[in-house]
Structure formats: C-alpha cells, structure tokens
Design an enzyme around this catalytic site. Structure first.
Site, PDB file in Angstrom:
ATOM      1  N   GLY A 316       0.817  -1.206   0.000  1.00 14.87           N
ATOM      2  CA  GLY A 316       0.000   0.000   0.000  1.00 14.87           C
ATOM      3  C   GLY A 316       0.846   1.250   0.000  1.00 14.87           C
ATOM      4  O   GLY A 316       2.055   1.218   0.270  1.00 14.87           O
ATOM      5  N   SER A 319       0.580   8.823   2.635  1.00 14.32           N
ATOM      6  CA  SER A 319       0.976  10.204   2.369  1.00 14.32           C
ATOM      7  C   SER A 319       2.466  10.440   2.550  1.00 14.32           C
ATOM      8  O   SER A 319       3.028  11.373   1.974  1.00 14.32           O
ATOM      9  CB  SER A 319       0.202  11.157   3.290  1.00 14.32           C
ATOM     10  OG  SER A 319       0.450  10.834   4.652  1.00 14.32           O
ATOM     11  N   VAL A 323       4.452   0.826   1.782  1.00 16.80           N
ATOM     12  CA  VAL A 323       4.660  -0.375   2.578  1.00 16.80           C
ATOM     13  C   VAL A 323       4.819  -1.562   1.631  1.00 16.80           C
ATOM     14  O   VAL A 323       4.004  -1.747   0.722  1.00 16.80           O
ATOM     15  CB  VAL A 323       3.504  -0.635   3.554  1.00 16.80           C
ATOM     16  CG1 VAL A 323       3.763  -1.901   4.372  1.00 16.80           C
ATOM     17  CG2 VAL A 323       3.310   0.565   4.483  1.00 16.80           C
ATOM     18  N   ASP A 432      -4.400   9.818  14.585  1.00 17.15           N
ATOM     19  CA  ASP A 432      -4.811   9.537  13.209  1.00 17.15           C
ATOM     20  C   ASP A 432      -5.457   8.153  13.098  1.00 17.15           C
ATOM     21  O   ASP A 432      -5.133   7.375  12.204  1.00 17.15           O
ATOM     22  CB  ASP A 432      -3.604   9.630  12.272  1.00 17.15           C
ATOM     23  CG  ASP A 432      -4.005   9.727  10.801  1.00 17.15           C
ATOM     24  OD1 ASP A 432      -5.154  10.123  10.529  1.00 17.15           O
ATOM     25  OD2 ASP A 432      -3.170   9.407   9.936  1.00 17.15           O
TER      26      ASP A 432
END
Length: 589
Positions: A316, A319, A323, A432
């Site tokens: 993935g 921002s 990964v 987050d």
C-alpha cells in the site's frame, strides 16, 4: 473608533466555548465588556484573525481564565502587549503576529506554564530578549521575527531542551551565536537571518557541511563568505579538524546553510541523519515479543527482501511513503514501511514512530522488528499482517465481516487505545485513527498501526499544535479547527470508525456535505430507524433473531454518538468505552 457591537452581548453566554470570525472586513475595536461577564469563565478559543481589528488589546481579555487558544494575527492592533495576557494561565497558543504592537514582551508572560506556541512576529517589539524564556518549559515554538528586538540572544533561552522551532530573524541582535544551541537535539528549525551576529560558530553545532543527500549537488557558491565552515574541498571552505567518524554515531546532527549578504549572518538548521543502517537498541529491547529473533538488518537485505521495492511486493501507499511485503533469506516475512525522505516532515515522522513504538508493547499494537536509517533510506520493519487493513474488509464486496467479527475488531482497537491513554505513565494520543491504520493478523485480531504523528505528554495536559496532520472526516472538531490534542481526540476518531464499521459508510462520502456529517446522519436515525443505515449485508444475513440484531446496533451506535460529541469533555474515557463494548458483546450482540 466604535467597538464591534455584535461581541458585547456574548459576554453573558455562560456556555460559549469558541468565538471565531477570521477573514472578515470588520473595522472596530474589541469591547472591554467581552471579558467582564459569564463568558470569561467558559471561553476556550478566541480567533479573530485578519478582520480589521483596531486600537488596543483590552486588559479585560486577561479575565478569560480558561482560554487555551488566542489568535489575533493580521490586524491593526497598536500599543504595547498588555501585561494582562500573562494572566491566561491555561493558554497554550498565543498568536498576535502581524500587528503594530510596540515595547517589550511583558515579564509575566513567563509564568504561563502551559504555553506551547508563541507568535509575536512582524510587530515593532523592542528591548532585549528576556532571559526568563528558559522558565517556559512547555514552550516548543517561538516566532519573533521581523520585530526590533535588541541586545544579545540570552543563553537562558536554550535551557529548554525541547524547543522545536525558533524564529528570530530580522531583529537587531548582536554578539555571538550561543553554543548552548548545539545541545538541543529536538530542534527542527532555527532562523537567525538578518541580524548583526558575529564571532565564531561553536563546533557543538556540527557545522561541518555534509557531503551526502541534497548537499552532493551544491557548489561553493552556496557557502560564500562563511569562512568558519569546514568540509570537502569542492565547497572551498577549510578542512575539518575533528574526526568525522565521531559524528556518525549521533542519531541526529544539525546542518547549516548560511548564504550571507555583507555582514549579515544567515543561519538555518535542519535535521540530517548521518547514522549507518542499524537497529535501535532501545526500540528493540521494548519489542521482546516480536515474532522472530531480533537481528541487524542491512540496506541490502531490505532491498533483496522487497525485490528492489518491486511493484509486486507493494502492499500500500500512504501520504509519507509506501509499505512493501518483505521475504528475507531466513524465511522471515515482514512489512517494510519505507518513508519518502524527499517529503517535508518525513524524517520527523520516522523518528516519532521509532520513539513511540519503542516505549509501548501490547497485543493490539503493531510490533516493530527493527529499523533502518541512513542518508538514502528510512524504513521500519514491522510485523506482517496477512489480512490487510480494516478498509479492505469494509470497502470490497469480496470480503465480509459478520457482527461478531466487527465487534471483536472494535474491542481490539479499544483495548489498544485504552492502553495508550491509561496504561502508560504518560498518555499517548494516536492522532490519526482510521480503518487504514487498523491491521488484521491471520486470526483476524486487530492491531493499531501508524504512530507517525502521535503525541506523548503528561497527564491532563492538552497540546495545541500549529499544524494538524490527521485525516479529514476522522479528526475531532477541536483538533481539525485549532490543533488541540488530547486523548479525547482519539475517542472521537474511534466513534467515527465505529460508525463506519457497522454502516460501511465513510465519513468522507459524497452524501455528507456541509453540516450534514456522518454523525448527524447517525443521530437523525437513532434510535427508531437505525436499521435503515446499518450495512445491508448485516441486515440481510440469514438470522431469524432480527430483534437481537436491532438491539445490538442501537447499543453500538448509541456508544458511537457518545464518543463523537462536539465538546471533548462530554466524551467518554477510552477505558469506559471498552467496558461498554464488552457489556454490549455480552448482552446484545
């Protein structure tokens, strides 16, 4: 000049917490009566930026004894900075830049124990910088540029070892650059441009010009008239006398770019890493339950494990980096989070993740196997989660979670947050939380990940940040609006994720426009029509006990609404959320 008439009646509002009317074309003065009524005990945020305020700052503002954030930036305020502002003992952010204020910084400012961010830039402040700045132990960011401050930069300023940003450019400071600055390893930015500083730069700064990174493309023109710099011959500066290998063992050093004009010393500091790719001992010791034996992992091993960061290994993108799935030569499988070091703030986020994950250990938190850091690579080697993130299970028709699984996942997440908020001496706020950051292992046990913007602070302290970095839709109102962080911000995010988990509707869906938010959608359906908004896959699943389902959904959504109230003090503590969830599991679901 007339007072702003619409403000005076607000002085009687005993429950009003926020007044924000920035970027308007008002012309008038702040009424003294504003700080004389019931409002003085309730107001927490006052932000009239860029709206034509004239005259003096009234002393009565000092009566707002619960004020956390005061912003008066970009107005036409005159006179001196009133002593009364020093009475704002709970204020964390005090921003009065770009006005016409004169005189000294009041001495009683240095009694504000919680002051985190001070902005008095672009005024006409004069006299010398007070030595009392060292008393502000919570202070992290100082903006005093484009004023008329004089004398030397007091060495007492640097007794605060946790300063992050210090902006003192374009004043009238004289003398030398204090060597004490070199001992502040948290510093991200130091600007002293446009003063009249002189003398030698202490070797405690690490002033050596680096050869790697962006510096490899620099020419000697970047360092003209900086005779005290040392470095490689191509920069046309003197050779360094001290041993460079001594610096390589430091985690962080400060680098300097001093393009000066005439006698003006221009100095800016940013962070550069000169450490070789190695494991961090403190972090590894805290991860004793990692799924494999801890060992040193080199850059080449990371490269080989990811097939040179090949697309087929990409799990993935985010921002600040990507990964990858990594398969090492000994058979170990890991997730390798590679930070984009060209992005502003990526190094800081890498450091934050290492710091936070090195302090914590819990079955529902992602585990770090090791880290790798050099000039070309910043990476975390993480425990691999074969079932991906919660977003994958909620957004694809190819995956399905039943009621019990969804509830169990949210209990896992609550356990992780309960540990972060209550199980550690200093609370940690994730900042987050969202489905992307909830990872699932082979047994569908949830693990909270991505601590790049997490905050670690003392009990009952709220932090006001100048920039918010959370995700739109999941951020608490006080965080998104004013950057105020507390454990209650995580509780809000958790409530939104709870809603999304059982409705499969994202808070950023096109249907949510303006004041019609996801919370309002749930609130207007609660409790009578709650079955209309629940994920249809759950409603349509074969189950004869529809009443039990409805009872379960009502309990879950009721809890989610309690987690997402606008006022942070009205939200539940995470430990109470966990207790309620376990009770719901036993009684309803």
């Amino acid at each position: 000049m007339r007072e702003l008439g619409f403000l005076a009646p607000l002085s009687n509002c005993r429950h009003l917490k926020r007044i924000i009317f920035s970027n308007n074309s008002f012309i008038g003065i702040l009424p003294k009566s504003l700080g004389l009524g019931n409002l003085s005990a309730s107001l927490e945020i006052f932000v009239p930026n860029n709206c034509g305020l004239k005259g003096l700052i009234p002393n009565e503002i000092g009566n707002f004894n619960n004020l956390i954030l005061l912003e008066l930036i970009g107005n036409d305020l005159i006179g001196t900075v009133p002593d009364a502002l020093g009475q704002l003992m709970r204020v964390q952010s005090l921003l009065i830049g770009r006005n016409e204020l004169m005189g000294p910084i009041p001495a009683n400012f240095f009694n504000i124990e919680n002051l985190y961010h001070l902005n008095l830039r672009e005024n006409k402040l004069s006299e010398q910088l007070s030595s009392c700045f060292g008393k502000l132990t919570s202070l992290r960011e100082i903006f005093l540029d484009y004023d008329k401050l004089t004398s030397t930069i007091q060495s007492e300023l640097w007794t605060n070892k946790y300063l992050r940003i210090v902006e003192l450019s374009y004043n009238m400071f004289i003398g030398s650059v204090p060597p004490e600055i070199g001992s502040i390893n948290t510093m991200l930015d130091l600007h002293l441009l446009g003063n009249q500083l002189s003398g030698e730069i202490s070797t405690t700064f690490g002033g050596e010009i680096p050869n790697g990174g962006p510096f490899k493309n620099f020419t000697s023109e970047f360092f003209i008239n900086n005779r005290e710099f040392c470095g490689a011959s191509q920069f046309k500066v003197k050779p360094c006398k001290y041993n460079r290998t001594r610096l390589s063992i430091e985690n962080r050093v400060l680098k300097y770019i001093l393009p000066s004009i005439a006698a003006v010393l221009c100095l800016a500091i940013s962070v550069v890493y000169l450490i070789r790719c190695r494991s961090r001992n403190a972090l590894l010791a805290a991860q004793s339950t990692s799924p494999t034996t801890i060992k040193r992992i080199s850059y080449d091993e990371v490269l080989n494990a990811t097939n040179k960061f090949g697309e087929e290994n990409l799990i993935g993108k985010g921002s600040i980096g990507s990964v990858y799935k990594g398969i090492f030569s000994d058979g170990m499988i890991a997730a390798i989070k590679v930070f984009n070091i060209d992005l502003e703030g990526a190094n800081r986020i890498f450091d934050t993740e290492c710091q936070i994950l090195g302090k914590i250990r819990h079955r529902n938190l992602i585990k770090v196997i090791t880290s790798c850091s050099n000039l070309d690579l910043k990476a975390l080697v993480l425990e691999y989660m074969p079932n991906g993130n919660l977003t994958k299970w909620l957004s694809s028709s190819n995956y399905f979670l039943n009621i019990a699984q969804r509830l169990e996942i949210m209990i896992d997440v609550a356990c992780a947050l309960e540990y972060l908020h209550h199980g550690y001496p200093s609370p940690i706020v994730h900042c987050d939380l969202k489905p992307n950051n909830i990872l699932l292992d082979e047994d569908m046990v949830a693990h909270v990940a991505d601590f790049g913007i997490a905050k670690l602070f003392s009990e009952d302290q709220r932090i006001s940040m100048s920039k918010t970095l959370g995700t739109i839709g999941y951020m608490a109102p006080e965080y998104g609006l004013a950057g105020i962080i507390s454990p209650m911000a995580d509780v809000y995010s958790y409530g939104i994720v709870l809603m999304e988990t059982f409705t499969k509707k994202k808070p950023t869906d096109d249907m949510f426009v303006g004041e019609f938010t996801m919370r309002r959608w749930v609130f207007e359906s609660f409790p009578d029509t709650i079955m209309d908004i629940v994920d249809v896959d759950l409603v349509n699943a074969i189950d004869n006990n529809i009443r039990a389902k409805e009872s379960c959904f009502k309990s879950v959504m009721g809890l989610a609404l309690e987690c997402t109230t606008d006022l942070s003090e009205e939200r539940l503590l995470m430990k109470d959320v966990l207790t309620r969830l376990k009770k719901i599991k036993m009684e309803s679901c």
